[in-house]
Design a protein around this motif. Structure first.
Motif, PDB file in Angstrom:
ATOM      1  N   TYR A 259     -20.173  22.460  88.092  1.00 51.54           N
ATOM      2  CA  TYR A 259     -21.172  23.299  87.447  1.00 51.54           C
ATOM      3  C   TYR A 259     -22.243  22.456  86.783  1.00 51.54           C
ATOM      4  N   GLY A 260     -23.412  23.031  86.589  1.00 51.23           N
ATOM      5  CA  GLY A 260     -24.488  22.319  85.913  1.00 51.23           C
ATOM      6  C   GLY A 260     -25.528  23.280  85.401  1.00 51.23           C
ATOM      7  N   HIS A 261     -26.015  23.030  84.178  1.00 49.14           N
ATOM      8  CA  HIS A 261     -27.099  23.852  83.647  1.00 49.14           C
ATOM      9  C   HIS A 261     -28.406  23.499  84.348  1.00 49.14           C
ATOM     10  N   SER A 262     -28.651  22.220  84.529  1.00 48.25           N
ATOM     11  CA  SER A 262     -29.850  21.775  85.230  1.00 48.25           C
ATOM     12  C   SER A 262     -29.566  20.419  85.867  1.00 48.25           C
ATOM     13  N   ARG A 263     -28.857  20.454  86.981  1.00 49.00           N
ATOM     14  CA  ARG A 263     -28.539  19.275  87.770  1.00 49.00           C
ATOM     15  C   ARG A 263     -27.822  18.217  86.937  1.00 49.00           C
ATOM     16  N   LEU A 264     -28.351  17.008  86.834  1.00 53.65           N
ATOM     17  CA  LEU A 264     -27.615  15.899  86.231  1.00 53.65           C
ATOM     18  C   LEU A 264     -27.364  16.078  84.744  1.00 53.65           C
ATOM     19  N   ARG A 265     -28.183  16.892  84.070  1.00 60.04           N
ATOM     20  CA  ARG A 265     -28.071  16.996  82.614  1.00 60.04           C
ATOM     21  C   ARG A 265     -26.676  17.394  82.163  1.00 60.04           C
ATOM     22  N   GLU A 266     -26.109  18.417  82.821  1.00 61.20           N
ATOM     23  CA  GLU A 266     -24.799  18.890  82.390  1.00 61.20           C
ATOM     24  C   GLU A 266     -23.711  17.877  82.693  1.00 61.20           C
ATOM     25  N   LEU A 267     -23.857  17.148  83.818  1.00 65.84           N
ATOM     26  CA  LEU A 267     -22.842  16.155  84.165  1.00 65.84           C
ATOM     27  C   LEU A 267     -22.793  15.039  83.143  1.00 65.84           C
ATOM     28  N   ILE A 268     -23.950  14.692  82.560  1.00 66.58           N
ATOM     29  CA  ILE A 268     -24.011  13.596  81.606  1.00 66.58           C
ATOM     30  C   ILE A 268     -23.731  14.071  80.182  1.00 66.58           C
ATOM     31  N   LEU A 269     -24.258  15.239  79.820  1.00 62.65           N
ATOM     32  CA  LEU A 269     -24.244  15.642  78.420  1.00 62.65           C
ATOM     33  C   LEU A 269     -23.041  16.492  78.014  1.00 62.65           C
ATOM     34  N   GLY A 270     -22.491  17.263  78.916  1.00 62.03           N
ATOM     35  CA  GLY A 270     -21.380  18.079  78.442  1.00 62.03           C
ATOM     36  C   GLY A 270     -20.872  19.064  79.464  1.00 62.03           C
ATOM     37  N   GLY A 271     -19.936  19.901  79.035  1.00 61.02           N
ATOM     38  CA  GLY A 271     -19.365  20.910  79.890  1.00 61.02           C
ATOM     39  C   GLY A 271     -18.018  20.489  80.446  1.00 61.02           C
ATOM     40  N   VAL A 272     -17.327  21.457  81.053  1.00 59.69           N
ATOM     41  CA  VAL A 272     -16.008  21.205  81.610  1.00 59.69           C
ATOM     42  C   VAL A 272     -16.087  20.173  82.727  1.00 59.69           C
ATOM     43  N   THR A 273     -17.140  20.266  83.561  1.00 56.62           N
ATOM     44  CA  THR A 273     -17.288  19.303  84.652  1.00 56.62           C
ATOM     45  C   THR A 273     -17.336  17.881  84.111  1.00 56.62           C
ATOM     46  N   LYS A 274     -18.151  17.662  83.088  1.00 60.92           N
ATOM     47  CA  LYS A 274     -18.298  16.327  82.501  1.00 60.92           C
ATOM     48  C   LYS A 274     -16.974  15.864  81.917  1.00 60.92           C
ATOM     49  N   ASP A 275     -16.274  16.749  81.215  1.00 56.87           N
ATOM     50  CA  ASP A 275     -15.003  16.369  80.597  1.00 56.87           C
ATOM     51  C   ASP A 275     -13.974  15.940  81.646  1.00 56.87           C
ATOM     52  N   LEU A 276     -13.944  16.638  82.771  1.00 57.08           N
ATOM     53  CA  LEU A 276     -12.980  16.296  83.803  1.00 57.08           C
ATOM     54  C   LEU A 276     -13.387  15.037  84.555  1.00 57.08           C
ATOM     55  N   LEU A 277     -14.687  14.787  84.679  1.00 58.35           N
ATOM     56  CA  LEU A 277     -15.140  13.544  85.304  1.00 58.35           C
ATOM     57  C   LEU A 277     -14.826  12.339  84.431  1.00 58.35           C
ATOM     58  N   ASP A 278     -14.703  12.554  83.134  1.00 59.79           N
ATOM     59  CA  ASP A 278     -14.428  11.449  82.213  1.00 59.79           C
ATOM     60  C   ASP A 278     -12.993  10.940  82.328  1.00 59.79           C
ATOM     61  N   GLN A 279     -12.099  11.747  82.889  1.00 57.79           N
ATOM     62  CA  GLN A 279     -10.716  11.290  83.070  1.00 57.79           C
ATOM     63  C   GLN A 279     -10.592  10.618  84.432  1.00 57.79           C
ATOM     64  N   ASN A 280      -9.595   9.748  84.586  1.00 61.40           N
ATOM     65  CA  ASN A 280      -9.418   9.084  85.880  1.00 61.40           C
ATOM     66  C   ASN A 280      -7.966   9.088  86.356  1.00 61.40           C
ATOM     67  N   GLU A 281      -7.150   9.985  85.772  1.00 62.83           N
ATOM     68  CA  GLU A 281      -5.745  10.038  86.163  1.00 62.83           C
ATOM     69  C   GLU A 281      -5.518  10.987  87.336  1.00 62.83           C
ATOM     70  N   LEU A 282      -6.480  11.866  87.619  1.00 62.10           N
ATOM     71  CA  LEU A 282      -6.304  12.915  88.603  1.00 62.10           C
ATOM     72  C   LEU A 282      -7.487  12.917  89.570  1.00 62.10           C
ATOM     73  N   THR A 283      -7.219  13.022  90.858  1.00 64.69           N
ATOM     74  CA  THR A 283      -8.285  13.130  91.856  1.00 64.69           C
ATOM     75  C   THR A 283      -8.895  14.521  91.780  1.00 64.69           C
ATOM     76  N   LEU A 284     -10.219  14.594  91.809  1.00 69.80           N
ATOM     77  CA  LEU A 284     -10.940  15.870  91.754  1.00 69.80           C
ATOM     78  C   LEU A 284     -11.556  16.175  93.102  1.00 69.80           C
ATOM     79  N   LEU A 285     -11.498  17.436  93.513  1.00 68.98           N
ATOM     80  CA  LEU A 285     -12.247  17.917  94.665  1.00 68.98           C
ATOM     81  C   LEU A 285     -13.172  19.010  94.166  1.00 68.98           C
ATOM     82  N   MET A 286     -14.484  18.755  94.253  1.00 64.50           N
ATOM     83  CA  MET A 286     -15.472  19.668  93.668  1.00 64.50           C
ATOM     84  C   MET A 286     -16.437  20.188  94.723  1.00 64.50           C
ATOM     85  N   ALA A 287     -16.961  21.374  94.462  1.00 63.71           N
ATOM     86  CA  ALA A 287     -18.045  21.939  95.268  1.00 63.71           C
ATOM     87  C   ALA A 287     -18.932  22.737  94.330  1.00 63.71           C
ATOM     88  N   HIS A 288     -20.187  22.913  94.735  1.00 63.55           N
ATOM     89  CA  HIS A 288     -21.151  23.641  93.894  1.00 63.55           C
ATOM     90  C   HIS A 288     -21.574  24.922  94.595  1.00 63.55           C
TER      91      HIS A 288
END
Length: 288
Positions: A259-288
């Motif tokens: 998910y993203g409010h406006s492309r890269l902004r949400e990935l860098i600044l916050g949200g569930v997507t950003k929080d899950l990207l910050d972890q590295n114990e679990l492989t993620l499969l994402m789609a938009h």
């Protein structure tokens, strides 16, 4: 359709080994192909960031340093590629139908990150990225964001230590939104071969924790049994709640909408997507 051709995006960092291990794991059962891609960044693209007031010789020194770093990272990425290929006995092959075994090919190209990565992803079944590191976080996020929004294929972010048999226990973060639906559709090759599938729904003011039963029924039509876990994020974030349940069920992959409010902004600044990207114990499969 099973995954047969996987793009593995490499950066020349140690995390490339994890990305390659994940990619090879995904094509192991289908004797598919891993296409490893290292993108050389044009030093001229850094010119606007170098700043004013620098002499010609200073700019030349900066450009030379960037070129040397490019070369060093490319060499390191290639070494990771060769090590990972040899470890699984992969044959080097770039054209279909390939040998009757897992195969791999190497690409080192110049170009604009968004154009190169999205173009390569559109002719692959999925794009695998290494886990985020502090050193290359912004660069990797830029490529990941472009592929997520424009590539038309799932983005897979490797765990730091991926298991040798990825996709045995798969969790789905489900909220009923279109991004989550696309992620499930694109993850079907993994879901259909998983030993266990767990649907995780988190009750929040915006989502209904009971909504997973419809997905459970849908998966059943495809012969995929699943368990539905209704969660409540009390005293933690939604991402923290999801990760805790993934640990409880022993999941090795999490399928989720990006998910993203406006492309890269949400990935860098916050949200569930950003929080899950910050972890590295679990492989993620994402789609938009």
């Amino acid at each position: 359709m099973a995954y047969r051709k996987i793009l593995s995006v490499l950066t020349g960092a140690d995390s490339d080994a994890a990305a390659l291990a994940t990619a090879f794991s995904l094509v192991a059962s289908t004797k598919g192909n891993v296409s490893a891609l290292f993108l050389r960044h044009d030093p001229r693209d850094a010119m606007p960031m170098i700043g004013e007031g620098m002499t010609g010789s200073m700019i030349q020194d900066v450009m030379k340093s960037l070129e040397e770093e490019n070369a060093a990272r490319g060499d390191q990425a290639y070494q990771h590629f060769k090590t990972a290929s040899n470890a699984v006995g992969a044959s080097e092959c770039a054209r279909a139908p390939g040998p009757d075994k897992v195969s791999a090919c190497w690409q080192e190209v110049d170009g604009v990150t968004e154009d190169v990565l999205t173009g390569a992803t559109r002719v692959s079944d999925a794009a695998v990225f290494p886990p985020l590191s502090k050193e290359l976080r912004t660069a990797v996020l830029a490529g990941m964001e472009a592929v997520l929004l424009e590539g038309g294929r799932p983005v897979i972010v490797s765990a730091a230590n991926p298991p040798s048999t990825l996709g045995r226990k798969v969790a789905i973060a489900w909220n009923g939104r279109v991004q989550a639906s696309r992620a499930v559709a694109l993850a079907m090759p993994v879901l259909q071969t998983a030993d266990e599938v767990h649907i995780l729904t988190v009750g929040t003011p915006k989502t209904d924790a009971e909504g997973g039963h419809q997905l459970q029924e849908y998966l059943a039509w495809h012969g995929i049994p699943s368990a539905h876990h209704r969660l409540t994020a009390k005293g933690t974030t939604v991402a923290g709640c999801i990760l805790a349940q993934c640990r409880d069920v022993g999941a090795d992959m999490l399928v989720m909408g990006g998910y993203g409010h406006s492309r890269l902004r949400e990935l860098i600044l916050g949200g569930v997507t950003k929080d899950l990207l910050d972890q590295n114990e679990l492989t993620l499969l994402m789609a938009h």
